[in-house]
Design a protein around this motif. Structure first.
Motif, PDB file in Angstrom:
ATOM      1  N   PHE A   1      -3.886 -16.130   1.443  1.00 56.91           N
ATOM      2  CA  PHE A   1      -2.897 -15.786   0.424  1.00 56.91           C
ATOM      3  C   PHE A   1      -2.617 -16.990  -0.472  1.00 56.91           C
ATOM      4  N   ALA A   2      -2.514 -18.171   0.102  1.00 55.31           N
ATOM      5  CA  ALA A   2      -2.264 -19.383  -0.687  1.00 55.31           C
ATOM      6  C   ALA A   2      -3.415 -19.655  -1.651  1.00 55.31           C
TER       7      ALA A   2
ATOM      8  N   ASP B   1     -10.339  -3.366  -4.991  1.00 56.55           N
ATOM      9  CA  ASP B   1      -9.933  -4.739  -4.690  1.00 56.55           C
ATOM     10  C   ASP B   1      -8.590  -5.068  -5.347  1.00 56.55           C
ATOM     11  N   ALA B   2      -8.425  -4.659  -6.593  1.00 52.66           N
ATOM     12  CA  ALA B   2      -7.177  -4.926  -7.306  1.00 52.66           C
ATOM     13  C   ALA B   2      -6.011  -4.181  -6.642  1.00 52.66           C
TER      14      ALA B   2
ATOM     15  N   ALA C   1      -1.085  -4.273  -3.394  1.00 58.66           N
ATOM     16  CA  ALA C   1      -0.351  -3.819  -2.215  1.00 58.66           C
ATOM     17  C   ALA C   1       0.162  -5.008  -1.399  1.00 58.66           C
ATOM     18  N   VAL C   2      -0.658  -6.052  -1.283  1.00 59.96           N
ATOM     19  CA  VAL C   2      -0.241  -7.246  -0.544  1.00 59.96           C
ATOM     20  C   VAL C   2       0.966  -7.886  -1.233  1.00 59.96           C
TER      21      VAL C   2
ATOM     22  N   LEU D   1       1.444  -9.333 -10.239  1.00 60.77           N
ATOM     23  CA  LEU D   1       0.879  -8.019 -10.542  1.00 60.77           C
ATOM     24  C   LEU D   1       0.248  -8.010 -11.929  1.00 60.77           C
ATOM     25  N   THR D   2       0.909  -8.670 -12.882  1.00 61.60           N
ATOM     26  CA  THR D   2       0.337  -8.794 -14.225  1.00 61.60           C
ATOM     27  C   THR D   2      -0.965  -9.584 -14.169  1.00 61.60           C
ATOM     28  N   GLY D   3      -0.973 -10.639 -13.409  1.00 63.12           N
ATOM     29  CA  GLY D   3      -2.178 -11.444 -13.253  1.00 63.12           C
ATOM     30  C   GLY D   3      -3.317 -10.659 -12.636  1.00 63.12           C
ATOM     31  N   TYR D   4      -3.015  -9.863 -11.615  1.00 68.59           N
ATOM     32  CA  TYR D   4      -4.049  -9.045 -10.995  1.00 68.59           C
ATOM     33  C   TYR D   4      -4.585  -8.001 -11.972  1.00 68.59           C
TER      34      TYR D   4
END
Length: 147
Positions: A6-7, A79-80, A85-86, A102-105
C-alpha cells in the motif's frame, strides 16, 4: 506485507498526481520532435471536468475495440476497481485523501486505456478533448461580462 504494498502504491500515485499537477512537466515528456516540426499536443488522458460536462469515459465512447483491446481494457478496469475498493475501505485516510487517491486512480485508469488504443483511436480521443475544451472556453467567454 500489505502495508508495504500500500505504501508503494501510495508513493507511485503521489508521483503521478504531482506530474499531472504540473502540466508543463508532463507535456515535456510526451512531446517529441525538433523545432522544425509543429508540435501537436498529446495529452496522456483527458483532463478532469470541474463542471461535470464530460467524464473521461465519454471521450472513449464510440470507439471500435479489437478483441485484444477489450481484454486489456477489462483488465485495466478490474485493477482500477480493486484499487478503489482498497482506498474506500481504508480507515486511516481522511475523506480528502480518499478523494485525491480515487481521482488519481481514475487518471491512471484512463491513461492506461489511452495507451492501449491505436494511433487513429488516440487521434479521435484527442479530437474529442480539443472539441470539449473549445466548447468550454466558448461558454466561459459568453459568461464573462463584456466591458
Amino acid at each position: 506485507m500489505r502495508t508495504i504494498r500500500f505504501a508503494k502504491s501510495l508513493a507511485i500515485l503521489a508521483g503521478v498526481m504531482l506530474m499531472f499537477s504540473a502540466p508543463g512537466v508532463a507535456r515535456a515528456f510526451s512531446i517529441s520532435g525538433g523545432e522544425g516540426q509543429s508540435p501537436t499536443p498529446t495529452p496522456a488522458l483527458p483532463e478532469p471536468q470541474l463542471n461535470g460536462a464530460n467524464s473521461p469515459a465519454e471521450y472513449f465512447e464510440g470507439l471500435e475495440y479489437s478483441a485484444e483491446q477489450k481484454t486489456q481494457i477489462d483488465k485495466i478496469h478490474q485493477d482500477a476497481e480493486m484499487s478503489r475498493a482498497v482506498v474506500a475501505k481504508d480507515d486511516k485516510l481522511t475523506q480528502d485523501q480518499k478523494d485525491a487517491m480515487l481521482t488519481g486512480y481514475t487518471h491512471l485508469e484512463y491513461s492506461s486505456i489511452f495507451k492501449v488504443l491505436t494511433p487513429e483511436q488516440q487521434r479521435q480521443v484527442r479530437q474529442k478533448i480539443r472539441a470539449r475544451k473549445a466548447a468550454n472556453e466558448a461558454a466561459q467567454k459568453k459568461q464573462t461580462p463584456q466591458s
